[in-house]
Design a protein around this motif. Structure first.
Motif, PDB file in Angstrom:
ATOM      1  N   HIS A   1       0.972  -3.278   5.458  1.00  0.00           N
ATOM      2  CA  HIS A   1       0.928  -3.384   4.118  1.00  0.00           C
ATOM      3  C   HIS A   1       1.891  -2.206   3.343  1.00  0.00           C
TER       4      HIS A   1
ATOM      5  N   HIS B   1      -7.202 -10.583   5.257  1.00  0.00           N
ATOM      6  CA  HIS B   1      -5.765 -10.130   5.542  1.00  0.00           C
ATOM      7  C   HIS B   1      -4.792 -11.219   6.040  1.00  0.00           C
TER       8      HIS B   1
ATOM      9  N   ARG C   1       0.745  -1.169   0.038  1.00  0.00           N
ATOM     10  CA  ARG C   1      -0.106  -0.121  -0.024  1.00  0.00           C
ATOM     11  C   ARG C   1       0.734   1.127  -0.231  1.00  0.00           C
TER      12      ARG C   1
ATOM     13  N   ASP D   1      -3.981  -9.024   1.061  1.00  0.00           N
ATOM     14  CA  ASP D   1      -5.422  -9.379   1.155  1.00  0.00           C
ATOM     15  C   ASP D   1      -5.692 -10.226  -0.080  1.00  0.00           C
TER      16      ASP D   1
ATOM     17  N   ASP E   1     -10.388  -9.522  10.125  1.00  0.00           N
ATOM     18  CA  ASP E   1      -9.984  -8.924   8.992  1.00  0.00           C
ATOM     19  C   ASP E   1      -9.772 -10.185   8.071  1.00  0.00           C
TER      20      ASP E   1
END
Ligand SMILES: [Zn+2]
Length: 148
Positions: A90, A143, A44, A97, A140
């Protein structure tokens, strides 16, 4: 006989920049999984962190955390509760993910099947891996991240 899956070009492109151990686990997992999956997010960028943090927050709230005011979107629903907007694993390539394919965000059973393959793949490769679905609070399911 079990169906064989391969990662799509899009999924492969989203593995770029990931920690090499995590990339190997995902590539092994697709070979052994009973449930096909897509990679929806790998590394990310800082920009994406800012965009996420700005959702549901005012310019003042953003600035207080070092996020430029132009990312503030107070009228949009919040998507992250991170204390530090850049602390996601990330950002460093330690998290990925995965979502069932065909894309289905609602069937937990499919996410569990993916986790079975990911855990087995991690074990095969001697990699310590955590699944967001095992977290006690705020689960999550898509994830996965390297431990430590
Ligand atoms: Zn994630």
């Amino acid at each position: 006989m079990r169906k064989k899956y391969i990662l799509s070009k899009l999924s492969l492109s989203r593995l770029v920049g990931l920690h090499v151990e995590l990339e190997s686990v995902v590539k092994r997992a697709i070979e052994i999984t009973e449930q096909d999956f897509v990679v929806v997010e790998g590394v990310r960028t800082k920009e994406q962190c800012y965009i996420n943090y700005g959702k549901g927050r005012t310019a003042e709230q953003c600035k207080a955390k070092g996020v430029p005011a132009q990312y503030a979107q107070p009228k949009v629903a919040k998507v992250t509760w991170l204390n530090n907007p850049l602390s996601s694993r990330h950002v460093t390539g330690h998290a990925v993910d995965l979502v069932p394919y065909p894309v289905d965000w609602n069937d937990l059973n499919k996410f569990k099947k993916i986790s079975v393959a990911m855990k087995q793949a991690a074990k095969d490769l001697g990699v310590a891996l955590d699944w967001g679905g095992d977290w006690r609070s705020s689960k999550d399911y898509p994830h996965f991240e390297l431990k430590g």
